[in-house]
Write an enzyme that holds these catalytic residues in place. Structure first.
Site, PDB file in Angstrom:
ATOM      1  N   ASP A 152      26.639  81.486 -22.826  1.00 51.38           N
ATOM      2  CA  ASP A 152      25.631  80.934 -21.933  1.00 51.38           C
ATOM      3  C   ASP A 152      24.286  81.631 -22.131  1.00 51.38           C
ATOM      4  O   ASP A 152      24.019  82.144 -23.226  1.00 51.38           O
ATOM      5  CB  ASP A 152      26.132  81.069 -20.479  1.00 51.38           C
ATOM      6  N   HIS A 227      21.038  80.256 -15.372  1.00 49.64           N
ATOM      7  CA  HIS A 227      22.224  79.445 -15.647  1.00 49.64           C
ATOM      8  C   HIS A 227      23.446  80.304 -15.949  1.00 49.64           C
ATOM      9  O   HIS A 227      24.529  80.111 -15.387  1.00 49.64           O
ATOM     10  CB  HIS A 227      21.889  78.525 -16.825  1.00 49.64           C
ATOM     11  N   SER A 566      28.037  71.923 -15.827  1.00 50.33           N
ATOM     12  CA  SER A 566      27.919  73.363 -16.072  1.00 50.33           C
ATOM     13  C   SER A 566      28.496  74.167 -14.915  1.00 50.33           C
ATOM     14  O   SER A 566      28.924  75.296 -15.107  1.00 50.33           O
ATOM     15  CB  SER A 566      26.450  73.752 -16.219  1.00 50.33           C
TER      16      SER A 566
END
Ligand code: NAG
Ligand code: NAG
Ligand code: NAG
Ligand code: NAG
Ligand code: NAG
Ligand code: NAG
Ligand code: NAG
Ligand code: NAG
Length: 780
Positions: A152, A227, A566
């Site tokens: 990620d 994220h 996600s």
């Protein structure tokens, strides 16, 4: 959808808009050359590694004319598990390499995109703020023996979710070396601990993709986008009491395996060079897989993906093949390309592919119009309105010389402050960041905003931390607001302060953005596999990132609320972690099977799960086996096993051995079976293609419970008959395997329907082992 989907903007900032721009000067490009498996097995010595890398130099050197040139061109040599290299080459050189019989595939190093507190209660792990004794969390010791790695945007190591208070030594099977790369800012290892046990970055693929070396101050695993911190803490974050976003949704934040160890592999980069954009490059993704496999993580969580791609040129499929062959479960997001059909990505049969759905929580702000109509909206605004204000459509508030369509979506520079000032502005969703529309409204002097969905977003409303009072309403309600304005002389409205509401029904429903089947690459494998919460998920965030991104602001929060596959992917990764702790000897396929066959297709009002897009029934193309039920997954009764040979057989039958390439996937002697029917591939779901003749397929179940007798129930849709043989299976002991056959027979296929959905399950009264069925008509 027009341009960039707003959901993806929310989770991935600039990535979507900018990665198509290729620099004009690029004669040479970066490629990945995939060679399959190594012959050195799973525990290579340093001599083995050297010899593997040297073989890469020789292979390329023989083409380029010298070892030295090859050394210069190769920027990654994958010498441990994945066999291959990444190199900067000319197009002709790449084409030449592809002809080499030892090469499986050559593909461009392209970019892939990044696709709380309450969701665990919705999944039944907590009840009313306490954790029941029979919860999977208690039974599986909060996943304490599991190691979860994410590919990620890195990690914010100071997040309280990574506290290691009370943690014992890292499990001895861990092979990582405590690599903890946080750059020159803080290069000492102190940022990693017994909770966050590894932090590595891979950037050569990004640099090679054309833009050269980046400033070395960026060589860090630190997450500047949020994220990666969000996904890693959703999968394995420790308990953090008092987590909330601007005071909403407060509670104890934690991941699915709160006691797991976590490792961050940073393979996705922000738009360091704004011309070039950001994203996750294939060569870096493969390097991340190599490291995670080598470190011996138990679960790899990858909330990234591209369009559906053939397996031999998809780094996520390749990396996860090698991971699964090493006993690692790979969980990946289905993608955010819904509601169109055939958009699901990460489709390889060894990947666990996750769709996204809602929970029963929303952050609601109510809008009351002058005609006494009340409308529900979603919002995380800090305030509401105290009184009634005039209401204006952004289209009616446009500056002269501005296209109405541009004003309607509240683009920067399209609104006339004289018209907006002191009013509630109605903006249409689309093209720009939702929070940015609020910023534009606020700049124009609006007191509040109603954000109306466009048709493509249907009923999906998002709770965002807007800068002014705001309510995000459905497409239908938005149309009502527009028509109310049109037919009213002095339209006006009132808006409440948002409040957290629980127990919303029906839930879950499928998120509009969640990518859907059918699987366009391998039609006989149903994808996605499962759905999990992916809308309005609260988890830790990077304090280097602004939640209003891409609009810069100084606003920083330790927790943020995001939506996307996600976010659903790491929920499943956390649950996989629990199963891994509870059943350390189960294969990746057994764990996936357990989670799939215990999933539900019903919502909390006992109806069939709906699709938020159209508010009618969703299908296995939306949710695969259904919505995850962790407590049941611990004790599935029977599982559908698959091992590396099954995957190889599947590749053989799917035509992956043309020109003899298959031997390279696997390092030991292996022969493709003479006849192998892909329909018999022992997947926990069933996807068949049916012509005029009946189709007879088989499956084998393994008993993982006590001795028991299972009976079958098959539900055939109208137009189809399904027969199962035998109709009961008696297991004398744990570990025993039994095979059954399923016959599909057309019985007056309905007109205008190319796909029919059914299901079958085995039950012994205690367990229910369910498989979804899709039957697609072969057209002549
Ligand atoms: C939840 O807990 C509160 C007090 O902590 C109690 O008043 C309430 O009745 C409980 N609700 C349920 C459904 O058990
Ligand atoms: C350096 O580390 C501190 C925390 O230790 C953080 O606040 C700061 O943002 C970091 N700077 C960079 C450039 O990463
Ligand atoms: C690299 O970044 C550092 C810190 O932001 C800055 O001080 C330095 O000038 C940069 N170097 C170059 C060559 O841009
Ligand atoms: C940014 O990328 C472009 C090509 O996309 C390149 O021309 C430019 O030199 C790069 N800028 C920097 C500062 O690296
Ligand atoms: C709007 O556009 C102007 C330039 O036209 C720019 O200066 C400003 O920063 C933009 N504002 C926002 C909030 O996007
Ligand atoms: C409202 O009127 C505008 C023109 O002023 C038109 O474009 C729009 O379609 C109307 N909307 C509704 C819902 O009637
Ligand atoms: C793949 O095909 C080649 C011929 O093209 C054959 O020699 C080889 O045995 C096959 N591999 C396997 C694993 O069956
Ligand atoms: C399906 O195939 C199996 C094995 O090939 C066979 O035993 C079974 O009888 C077949 N079922 C039907 C209904 O043809």
């Amino acid at each position: 959808m027009v341009g960039c989907s707003i959901f993806q903007l929310l989770v991935s900032a600039f990535f979507l808009c900018s990665f198509f721009q290729q620099p004009a000067h690029a004669l040479k490009k970066s490629y990945i050359v995939y060679l399959g498996s190594h012959s050195h097995g799973q525990n290579p010595s340093s001599a083995d590694l050297e010899s593997a890398t040297s073989s890469h130099y020789s292979l390329l050197g023989s083409l380029l004319g010298s070892h030295e040139k090859a050394k210069e061109a190769i920027f990654y040599s994958y010498n441990r598990h994945i066999n291959g290299f990444a190199a900067v080459l000319e197009e002709e050189e790449a084409a030449e390499l592809a002809k080499n019989p030892n090469v499986i595939s050559v593909f461009l190093n392209e970019v892939k995109k990044l696709h709380t507190t309450h969701s665990w209660q919705f999944l039944g792990l907590e009840k009313n703020g306490t954790i029941p004794k029979d919860s999977i969390w208690e039974k599986a010791r909060y996943g304490e023996d599991t190691i979860i790695g994410t590919l990620d945007t890195g990690v914010w190591p100071e997040s309280k979710s990574f506290s290691d208070e009370g943690y014992g030594p890292v499990p001895s099977r861990w092979r990582g070396h405590g690599v903890c790369q946080f750059g020159t800012n803080n290069s000492h290892k102190v940022l990693c601990n017994r909770k966050l046990i590894e932090a590595q970055f891979f950037i050569k693929g990004y640099e090679a993709a054309a833009w050269g070396k980046v400033n070395a101050s960026l060589y860090t695993t630190r997450d500047t986008e949020g994220h990666g911190t969000h996904t890693l803490t959703t999968a394995g974050g420790n308990f953090v009491p008092g987590a909330s976003v601007s005071g909403y949704g407060s509670g104890t934040a934690k991941g699915g395996s709160p006691k797991a160890r976590v490792a961050a592999y940073k393979v996705c980069w922000p738009p360091i060079n704004t011309t070039a954009g950001g994203g996750c490059y294939d060569a870096d993704i493969l390097a991340g897989f190599e490291a995670a496999i080598n470190d011996r993580v138990d679960v790899i969580s990858a909330s990234i993906g591209g369009p559906p791609t053939y397996m031999y040129q998809d780094p996520i499929a390749i990396g996860s093949f090698h991971a699964v062959a090493n006993g690692i479960v790979v969980v990946a997001s289905a993608g955010n390309e819904g509601p169109d059909l055939g958009t699901v990505s990460n489709i390889a049969p060894w990947i666990f592919t996750v769709a996204a759905s809602t929970t029963d929580r929303d952050f609601r702000s109510y809008v009351s119009l002058g005609d006494k109509k009340h409308i529900k909206g979603s919002s995380l605004s800090a305030k509401g309105l105290k009184k009634f204000y005039p209401l204006i459509s952004a289209e009616d508030a446009k500056l002269p010389n501005v296209q109405p369509d541009q004003a309607k979506i509240c683009l920067n520079g399209t609104l006339d402050p004289n018209k907006v000032k002191g009013k509630i502005l109605v903006c249409l969703r689309g093209e720009t960041n939702r929070i940015d529309k609020g910023i534009q409204a606020s700049r124009g002097g609006a007191v509040a905003m109603i954000l109306a969905n466009d048709v493509s977003n249907g009923d999906d409303t998002e709770a965002d931390p807007h800068v002014l009072p705001a309510a995000h309403v459905t497409c239908k309600d938005g149309e009502y607001v527009y028509s109310y304005i049109n037919r009213t002389k002095n339209p006006g409205s009132y808006m409440t302060k948002p409040r957290t509401e629980l127990g919303i029904k029906p839930a879950p429903s499928m998120a509009v953005f969640s990518s859907r089947g059918p699987n366009t690459i391998i039609p006989t494998i149903l994808k996605p596999d499962i759905t999990a919460p992916g809308v309005n998920i609260i988890a830790s965030y990077s304090e280097a990132a602004s939640p209003t991104d891409p609009t810069p602001s100084k606003y920083r929060i330790p927790f943020d609320i995001l939506s996307g596959t996600s976010m659903s992917c790491p929920h499943v990764s956390g649950i996989v972690g629990l199963l891994k702790t509870f059943h350390p000897d189960w294969s990746p396929a057994a764990i996936r099977s357990a989670i799939m066959t215990t999933a539900t297709t019903l919502d909390n009002s006992n109806g069939k799960i709906e699709d938020s897009d159209l508010a009618h029934q969703a299908t296995p193309w939306h949710y695969g086996a259904g919505h995850v039920q962790p407590d049941l997954a611990l004790d599935p009764g029977l599982v559908y096993e698959l091992n590396t040979f099954d995957y190889l057989n599947f590749l053989c039958a799917s035509g992956y051995n043309k020109s003899g390439l298959l031997k390279l996937f696997y390092d030991k002697p292996f022969t493709c079976p003479k006849s192998y029917n892909v329909a018999d591939f022992n997947y926990p779901s069933i996807a068949v293609r049916l012509g005029l003749n009946p189709v007879n397929i088989s499956r084998t179940v393994t008993n993982v419970g006590p001795p028991s007798t299972y009976y079958v129930v098959a539900r055939a849709p109208e137009g189809l008959q399904i027969f199962v043989q035998p109709n009961y299976l008696r297991f004398e002991k744990t570990g025993e395997k039994k095979t059954f056959h399923v016959l599909f027979q057309p019985a007056g296929w309905p007109k205008h329907q190319d796909t029919l959905f059914g299901e079958l399950w085995w039950t012994d009264g205690k367990h229910r082992v369910r498989s979804p069925i899709t039957v697609t008509r072969i057209k002549f």
